[in-house]
Design an enzyme around this catalytic site. Structure first.
Site, short mmCIF file in Angstrom:
data_model
loop_
_atom_site.label_atom_id
_atom_site.label_comp_id
_atom_site.label_asym_id
_atom_site.label_seq_id
_atom_site.Cartn_x
_atom_site.Cartn_y
_atom_site.Cartn_z
CG HIS A 217 44.44 25.73 43.62
ND1 HIS A 217 44.26 25.66 41.71
CD2 HIS A 217 43.85 27.27 43.55
CE1 HIS A 217 43.66 26.59 41.40
NE2 HIS A 217 42.98 27.58 41.71
CG HIS B 150 39.55 28.98 44.12
ND1 HIS B 150 38.80 29.07 43.43
CD2 HIS B 150 40.84 29.71 43.69
CE1 HIS B 150 39.19 29.60 41.98
NE2 HIS B 150 40.73 29.26 43.11
CD GLU B 151 44.10 30.52 46.38
OE1 GLU B 151 44.75 29.79 45.70
OE2 GLU B 151 42.84 31.04 45.30
#
Length: 150
Positions: A71, A67-68
């Site tokens: 980003h 998920h990170e």
């Protein structure tokens, strides 16, 4: 798990799943309370909550890292890296990354004392956190007199 092991894991996931290198630093941050991890725009660091390792299995940790990394890679490419952006949602789906992590902090129960009031005419109950002066208020439904029960 140490910061060095986390760094290696993030680099490996970045290459295997995103086919792009992770050229910055990944660290554990024990000050994170409710989130599993965060990507810092200012220095491109990825910070992971160490409680994830303690509470859950490696699959949850890998999900948070993916998920990170979504980003991270989108921000470096100048595309939409925020949660509401279409690019971000598409990359989450294509990499099978989770939208949210499992809860890390236990929810606090509201242990404040409740004051209970009742209308003498219609019996409607009111719960309040603060005491109220019954002589200044009336029932909102029938305008009857209110008394303190507890």
């Amino acid at each position: 798990m140490t910061d060095e092991q986390l760094q290696q894991l993030v680099e490996r996931i970045s290459l295997d799943i995103f086919h792009k290198p992770f050229a910055h630093q990944a660290i554990f941050n024990k000050r994170l309370r409710t989130t599993g991890g965060r990507y810092k725009l200012s220095n491109h660091f990825i910070e992971i909550n160490p409680r994830v390792v303690d509470l859950y299995d490696e699959e949850e940790l890998v999900g948070i890292i993916k998920h990170e990394l979504c980003h991270y890679h989108l921000h470096l490419e100048g595309r939409g890296y925020k949660h509401g952006d279409v690019d971000f949602k598409q990359l989450l789906g294509s990499t099978n990354s989770p939208r949210h992590c499992k809860p890390l902090a236990e929810r606090k129960t509201n242990s404040r004392i409740l004051h209970i009031y009742r209308c003498m005419a219609c019996g409607c109950e009111y719960q309040r956190r603060r005491k109220m002066d019954c002589s200044k208020y009336r029932c909102g439904k029938c305008e009857g007199e209110i008394i303190k029960v507890e």
